[in-house]
Enzyme design. Structure first.
Site, short mmCIF file in Angstrom:
data_model
loop_
_atom_site.label_atom_id
_atom_site.label_comp_id
_atom_site.label_asym_id
_atom_site.label_seq_id
_atom_site.Cartn_x
_atom_site.Cartn_y
_atom_site.Cartn_z
N ASP A 12 0.81 -1.20 0.00
CA ASP A 12 0.00 0.00 0.00
C ASP A 12 0.85 1.26 0.00
O ASP A 12 0.48 2.28 -0.58
CB ASP A 12 -0.93 0.01 1.22
CG ASP A 12 -2.16 -0.85 0.99
OD1 ASP A 12 -2.35 -1.33 -0.14
OD2 ASP A 12 -2.93 -1.04 1.94
N ASN B 266 -4.80 8.40 2.22
CA ASN B 266 -5.01 7.73 3.51
C ASN B 266 -5.26 8.73 4.64
O ASN B 266 -6.35 8.80 5.17
CB ASN B 266 -3.82 6.84 3.86
CG ASN B 266 -4.04 5.39 3.46
OD1 ASN B 266 -5.02 5.07 2.79
ND2 ASN B 266 -3.13 4.53 3.86
N GLU B 267 -4.23 9.48 5.02
CA GLU B 267 -4.38 10.37 6.16
C GLU B 267 -3.30 11.42 6.23
O GLU B 267 -2.24 11.30 5.61
CB GLU B 267 -4.40 9.59 7.47
CG GLU B 267 -3.04 9.12 7.99
CD GLU B 267 -2.52 7.88 7.32
OE1 GLU B 267 -1.35 7.90 6.88
OE2 GLU B 267 -3.25 6.89 7.24
N ALA C 34 -3.98 9.76 22.07
CA ALA C 34 -3.66 9.91 23.50
C ALA C 34 -4.01 11.30 24.01
O ALA C 34 -3.16 12.04 24.51
CB ALA C 34 -2.18 9.61 23.74
N TYR D 98 -3.62 3.97 9.57
CA TYR D 98 -3.17 4.47 10.87
C TYR D 98 -4.34 4.90 11.75
O TYR D 98 -4.32 4.73 12.97
CB TYR D 98 -2.21 5.64 10.64
CG TYR D 98 -1.53 6.11 11.90
CD1 TYR D 98 -0.68 5.27 12.61
CD2 TYR D 98 -1.75 7.40 12.39
CE1 TYR D 98 -0.06 5.70 13.78
CE2 TYR D 98 -1.13 7.83 13.55
CZ TYR D 98 -0.30 6.98 14.24
OH TYR D 98 0.30 7.40 15.39
N ASN D 99 -5.38 5.43 11.11
CA ASN D 99 -6.57 5.84 11.84
C ASN D 99 -7.10 4.74 12.74
O ASN D 99 -7.45 4.97 13.90
CB ASN D 99 -7.64 6.28 10.84
CG ASN D 99 -9.01 6.42 11.47
OD1 ASN D 99 -9.30 7.39 12.16
ND2 ASN D 99 -9.87 5.44 11.24
N LYS D 100 -7.16 3.52 12.23
CA LYS D 100 -7.69 2.41 13.02
C LYS D 100 -6.80 2.11 14.22
O LYS D 100 -7.29 1.78 15.31
CB LYS D 100 -7.84 1.16 12.15
CG LYS D 100 -8.45 -0.03 12.88
CD LYS D 100 -8.60 -1.22 11.96
CE LYS D 100 -9.26 -2.40 12.70
NZ LYS D 100 -8.47 -2.87 13.84
N SER D 101 -5.49 2.26 14.04
CA SER D 101 -4.56 1.94 15.13
C SER D 101 -4.66 2.93 16.28
O SER D 101 -4.24 2.61 17.40
CB SER D 101 -3.13 1.87 14.60
OG SER D 101 -2.65 3.16 14.28
N ARG E 96 -5.58 18.75 23.71
CA ARG E 96 -4.28 18.50 24.33
C ARG E 96 -4.02 17.01 24.28
O ARG E 96 -4.87 16.22 24.72
CB ARG E 96 -4.25 19.00 25.78
CG ARG E 96 -4.30 20.51 25.94
CD ARG E 96 -4.33 20.89 27.41
NE ARG E 96 -4.24 22.33 27.63
CZ ARG E 96 -5.29 23.16 27.61
NH1 ARG E 96 -6.50 22.67 27.39
NH2 ARG E 96 -5.14 24.45 27.83
#
Length: 269
Positions: A45, A121-122, A184, A162-165, A147
Protein backbone atom coordinates in the site's frame (compact mmCIF):
# COMPACT_ATOMS: atom_id res chain seq x y z
CA UNK A 1 -3.82 2.27 -24.06
CA UNK A 2 -0.93 4.11 -22.41
CA UNK A 3 0.28 2.70 -19.09
CA UNK A 4 3.06 3.27 -16.58
CA UNK A 5 4.52 1.15 -13.79
CA UNK A 6 5.45 2.42 -10.32
CA UNK A 7 7.58 -0.17 -8.56
CA UNK A 8 8.85 -0.90 -5.08
CA UNK A 9 12.56 -1.69 -5.33
CA UNK A 10 12.42 -5.33 -4.29
CA UNK A 11 13.55 -8.33 -6.30
CA UNK A 12 10.02 -9.69 -6.66
CA UNK A 13 8.50 -6.33 -7.60
CA UNK A 14 11.14 -5.70 -10.26
CA UNK A 15 10.63 -9.22 -11.62
CA UNK A 16 6.87 -8.59 -11.92
CA UNK A 17 7.59 -5.31 -13.70
CA UNK A 18 9.74 -7.08 -16.28
CA UNK A 19 7.03 -9.71 -16.80
CA UNK A 20 4.40 -7.04 -17.46
CA UNK A 21 6.61 -5.21 -19.94
CA UNK A 22 7.37 -8.48 -21.73
CA UNK A 23 3.70 -9.47 -21.88
CA UNK A 24 2.74 -6.02 -23.23
CA UNK A 25 5.33 -6.13 -26.04
CA UNK A 26 3.70 -6.46 -29.45
CA UNK A 27 0.24 -5.49 -28.17
CA UNK A 28 -1.71 -2.23 -28.32
CA UNK A 29 -0.41 -1.30 -24.87
CA UNK A 30 2.04 1.61 -24.90
CA UNK A 31 4.42 2.30 -22.02
CA UNK A 32 4.30 6.04 -21.18
CA UNK A 33 5.41 7.37 -17.78
CA UNK A 34 4.61 11.01 -18.56
CA UNK A 35 1.02 10.71 -19.72
CA UNK A 36 -0.42 7.32 -18.70
CA UNK A 37 -4.07 6.33 -18.63
CA UNK A 38 -3.41 3.50 -16.16
CA UNK A 39 -0.66 3.32 -13.54
CA UNK A 40 0.26 -0.13 -12.24
CA UNK A 41 1.64 -0.02 -8.70
CA UNK A 42 3.78 -3.03 -7.74
CA UNK A 43 4.53 -3.43 -4.02
CA UNK A 44 2.41 -2.74 -0.95
CA UNK A 45 0.00 0.00 0.00
CA UNK A 46 2.91 2.36 0.67
CA UNK A 47 4.01 1.99 -2.93
CA UNK A 48 0.55 2.89 -4.16
CA UNK A 49 0.40 5.94 -1.89
CA UNK A 50 3.67 7.13 -3.44
CA UNK A 51 2.33 6.48 -6.94
CA UNK A 52 -0.73 8.62 -6.23
CA UNK A 53 1.47 11.45 -4.95
CA UNK A 54 3.71 11.23 -8.03
CA UNK A 55 0.74 11.66 -10.34
CA UNK A 56 -1.17 14.08 -8.09
CA UNK A 57 -1.62 16.67 -10.86
CA UNK A 58 -3.04 14.08 -13.28
CA UNK A 59 -5.46 12.21 -11.03
CA UNK A 60 -8.51 13.08 -13.12
CA UNK A 61 -6.89 11.38 -16.13
CA UNK A 62 -5.44 8.25 -14.49
CA UNK A 63 -6.75 5.00 -13.04
CA UNK A 64 -4.60 2.92 -10.71
CA UNK A 65 -4.11 -0.84 -10.46
CA UNK A 66 -2.26 -2.47 -7.57
CA UNK A 67 -0.22 -5.67 -7.61
CA UNK A 68 0.40 -6.84 -4.07
CA UNK A 69 3.96 -8.03 -3.39
CA UNK A 70 4.26 -6.63 0.14
CA UNK A 71 2.75 -7.54 3.49
CA UNK A 72 -0.38 -5.38 3.15
CA UNK A 73 -2.38 -4.88 0.01
CA UNK A 74 -5.58 -3.07 0.96
CA UNK A 75 -5.63 -1.18 -2.34
CA UNK A 76 -4.15 -4.00 -4.43
CA UNK A 77 -6.37 -6.56 -6.18
CA UNK A 78 -3.74 -8.58 -8.02
CA UNK A 79 -0.99 -11.01 -7.05
CA UNK A 80 2.39 -11.55 -8.80
CA UNK A 81 1.33 -14.81 -10.49
CA UNK A 82 -1.57 -13.05 -12.26
CA UNK A 83 0.40 -10.92 -14.74
CA UNK A 84 -1.12 -12.55 -17.81
CA UNK A 85 -4.67 -12.01 -16.53
CA UNK A 86 -3.91 -8.37 -15.69
CA UNK A 87 -2.45 -7.68 -19.14
CA UNK A 88 -5.53 -9.31 -20.68
CA UNK A 89 -7.73 -6.99 -18.60
CA UNK A 90 -5.74 -3.98 -19.80
CA UNK A 91 -6.17 -5.07 -23.42
CA UNK A 92 -9.94 -5.48 -22.93
CA UNK A 93 -10.32 -2.33 -20.83
CA UNK A 94 -13.78 -0.72 -20.98
CA UNK A 95 -12.91 2.35 -18.91
CA UNK A 96 -14.75 1.29 -15.77
CA UNK A 97 -13.45 2.62 -12.47
CA UNK A 98 -14.23 3.04 -8.79
CA UNK A 99 -13.51 6.40 -7.17
CA UNK A 100 -12.39 7.16 -3.61
CA UNK A 101 -12.42 10.62 -1.98
CA UNK A 102 -9.19 12.35 -1.03
CA UNK A 103 -8.31 14.65 1.86
CA UNK A 104 -7.12 18.20 1.21
CA UNK A 105 -4.72 19.70 3.76
CA UNK A 106 -3.78 23.38 3.71
CA UNK A 107 -0.90 24.49 5.95
CA UNK A 108 -0.47 28.20 6.68
CA UNK A 109 2.76 29.52 8.17
CA UNK A 110 3.61 32.68 10.11
CA UNK A 111 5.44 34.19 7.15
CA UNK A 112 2.25 34.01 5.08
CA UNK A 113 3.32 31.06 2.94
CA UNK A 114 0.77 28.33 2.23
CA UNK A 115 1.27 24.66 1.27
CA UNK A 116 -1.47 22.41 -0.10
CA UNK A 117 -1.41 18.62 -0.10
CA UNK A 118 -3.82 15.78 -0.83
CA UNK A 119 -3.87 12.42 0.94
CA UNK A 120 -5.42 9.11 -0.04
CA UNK A 121 -5.01 7.73 3.51
CA UNK A 122 -4.38 10.37 6.16
CA UNK A 123 -2.58 13.41 7.48
CA UNK A 124 -1.26 13.56 11.03
CA UNK A 125 0.09 16.22 13.34
CA UNK A 126 2.04 15.13 16.40
CA UNK A 127 4.42 16.51 18.96
CA UNK A 128 7.40 14.24 19.56
CA UNK A 129 8.50 15.57 22.96
CA UNK A 130 5.65 17.50 24.57
CA UNK A 131 1.88 17.86 24.59
CA UNK A 132 0.37 19.15 21.38
CA UNK A 133 -2.03 22.00 22.07
CA UNK A 134 -4.37 23.14 19.30
CA UNK A 135 -7.73 24.88 19.05
CA UNK A 136 -10.03 22.76 16.88
CA UNK A 137 -12.63 24.58 14.78
CA UNK A 138 -15.36 22.81 12.82
CA UNK A 139 -16.90 25.03 10.15
CA UNK A 140 -15.21 28.02 11.83
CA UNK A 141 -16.88 27.31 15.19
CA UNK A 142 -14.57 26.52 18.10
CA UNK A 143 -15.13 22.86 18.98
CA UNK A 144 -12.47 22.15 21.58
CA UNK A 145 -8.96 22.88 22.75
CA UNK A 146 -7.11 19.66 22.10
CA UNK A 147 -4.28 18.50 24.33
CA UNK A 148 -2.54 15.21 23.66
CA UNK A 149 0.01 13.45 21.48
CA UNK A 150 -1.62 14.43 18.20
CA UNK A 151 -4.48 14.16 15.73
CA UNK A 152 -5.06 11.90 12.73
CA UNK A 153 -7.32 13.13 9.93
CA UNK A 154 -8.19 10.35 7.50
CA UNK A 155 -10.17 9.55 4.37
CA UNK A 156 -12.84 6.83 4.34
CA UNK A 157 -10.59 4.43 2.40
CA UNK A 158 -7.70 5.34 4.72
CA UNK A 159 -9.78 4.70 7.84
CA UNK A 160 -8.38 1.13 8.00
CA UNK A 161 -4.79 2.38 8.10
CA UNK A 162 -3.17 4.47 10.87
CA UNK A 163 -6.57 5.84 11.84
CA UNK A 164 -7.69 2.41 13.02
CA UNK A 165 -4.56 1.94 15.13
CA UNK A 166 -5.35 5.10 17.10
CA UNK A 167 -8.96 4.08 17.73
CA UNK A 168 -10.69 5.69 14.77
CA UNK A 169 -13.82 4.26 13.15
CA UNK A 170 -13.82 2.30 9.89
CA UNK A 171 -15.76 4.21 7.22
CA UNK A 172 -17.34 2.90 4.03
CA UNK A 173 -15.25 4.46 1.21
CA UNK A 174 -18.43 5.34 -0.68
CA UNK A 175 -19.07 7.98 1.98
CA UNK A 176 -17.79 11.36 0.79
CA UNK A 177 -16.27 12.75 3.95
CA UNK A 178 -13.36 12.44 6.37
CA UNK A 179 -12.58 11.67 9.99
CA UNK A 180 -10.63 13.16 12.89
CA UNK A 181 -9.26 10.78 15.54
CA UNK A 182 -7.31 11.64 18.68
CA UNK A 183 -3.93 10.28 19.70
CA UNK A 184 -3.66 9.91 23.50
CA UNK A 185 -5.71 12.98 24.42
CA UNK A 186 -5.59 14.41 27.93
CA UNK A 187 -8.91 13.97 29.72
CA UNK A 188 -9.12 14.77 33.43
CA UNK A 189 -10.74 17.19 35.86
CA UNK A 190 -9.02 20.14 34.17
CA UNK A 191 -8.68 19.26 30.48
CA UNK A 192 -11.39 17.70 28.33
CA UNK A 193 -11.69 16.69 24.67
CA UNK A 194 -14.50 14.87 22.87
CA UNK A 195 -12.54 11.64 23.35
CA UNK A 196 -14.00 9.85 20.32
CA UNK A 197 -13.59 9.93 16.53
CA UNK A 198 -15.47 12.69 14.70
CA UNK A 199 -16.81 11.95 11.21
CA UNK A 200 -17.50 14.93 8.96
CA UNK A 201 -19.33 15.27 5.67
CA UNK A 202 -18.74 16.70 2.22
CA UNK A 203 -19.12 20.37 3.03
CA UNK A 204 -17.43 20.39 6.43
CA UNK A 205 -13.95 21.60 7.25
CA UNK A 206 -11.68 21.30 10.27
CA UNK A 207 -9.22 24.03 11.23
CA UNK A 208 -6.42 23.54 13.74
CA UNK A 209 -4.78 26.62 15.25
CA UNK A 210 -1.48 25.47 16.71
CA UNK A 211 -0.47 26.91 20.08
CA UNK A 212 3.27 26.18 19.68
CA UNK A 213 4.79 24.28 16.78
CA UNK A 214 8.11 23.39 18.45
CA UNK A 215 8.88 19.66 18.14
CA UNK A 216 5.84 19.20 15.89
CA UNK A 217 5.83 16.69 13.02
CA UNK A 218 3.33 17.01 10.18
CA UNK A 219 2.80 14.07 7.81
CA UNK A 220 0.77 13.45 4.68
CA UNK A 221 0.35 9.83 3.57
CA UNK A 222 3.37 8.89 5.75
CA UNK A 223 5.58 11.52 4.10
CA UNK A 224 6.97 14.12 6.52
CA UNK A 225 5.84 17.60 5.46
CA UNK A 226 7.32 19.54 8.38
CA UNK A 227 9.53 18.87 11.37
CA UNK A 228 10.53 21.02 14.31
CA UNK A 229 13.69 22.20 12.56
CA UNK A 230 11.64 23.78 9.76
CA UNK A 231 12.48 27.48 9.39
CA UNK A 232 8.81 28.39 9.04
CA UNK A 233 6.45 28.56 12.02
CA UNK A 234 3.24 26.60 11.49
CA UNK A 235 0.19 28.63 12.45
CA UNK A 236 -2.85 26.85 11.06
CA UNK A 237 -3.97 23.64 9.35
CA UNK A 238 -7.21 23.23 7.46
CA UNK A 239 -8.74 19.96 6.27
CA UNK A 240 -11.64 19.22 3.94
CA UNK A 241 -12.70 16.80 1.22
CA UNK A 242 -10.54 17.43 -1.84
CA UNK A 243 -12.13 18.29 -5.18
CA UNK A 244 -9.98 15.54 -6.70
CA UNK A 245 -10.72 11.83 -6.49
CA UNK A 246 -8.47 8.81 -6.95
CA UNK A 247 -9.69 6.25 -9.48
CA UNK A 248 -8.98 2.53 -9.58
CA UNK A 249 -9.49 0.46 -12.73
CA UNK A 250 -12.44 -1.78 -11.97
CA UNK A 251 -11.30 -5.03 -13.52
CA UNK A 252 -12.19 -6.98 -10.40
CA UNK A 253 -12.12 -4.46 -7.57
CA UNK A 254 -12.87 -6.55 -4.48
CA UNK A 255 -15.46 -5.70 -1.87
CA UNK A 256 -14.16 -3.19 0.69
CA UNK A 257 -15.77 -5.11 3.54
CA UNK A 258 -14.30 -8.40 2.34
CA UNK A 259 -10.87 -6.76 2.55
CA UNK A 260 -11.62 -5.54 6.05
CA UNK A 261 -12.62 -9.05 7.10
CA UNK A 262 -9.62 -10.69 5.42
CA UNK A 263 -7.17 -8.13 6.83
CA UNK A 264 -8.35 -7.91 10.43
CA UNK A 265 -10.55 -10.90 11.19
CA UNK A 266 -9.57 -13.68 8.80
CA UNK A 267 -11.51 -16.82 7.99
CA UNK A 268 -13.51 -18.46 10.72
CA UNK A 269 -12.38 -21.86 11.89
Amino acid sequence: MKFAIYTYESELSLQVRDEILAAATGTTLEYNELDPEVVISIGGDGTLLSAVQKYRDQLDQIRFVGIHTGHLGFYADWRPHEVEALVASLLNDSGQSVAYPLLKMTATYADGSVDEHVAINEATIRNVSRTLVADVYINDVLFERFRGDGLCISTPSGSTAYNKSVGGAIMDPRIIGFQMAEMASLNNMIFRTIGSPVILGTHADVKLVIDDDRHTVLTNDREIMMMDDDDRQLKELKFCVASQRVYFAKYRHNSFWKRVRDSFIGDEE
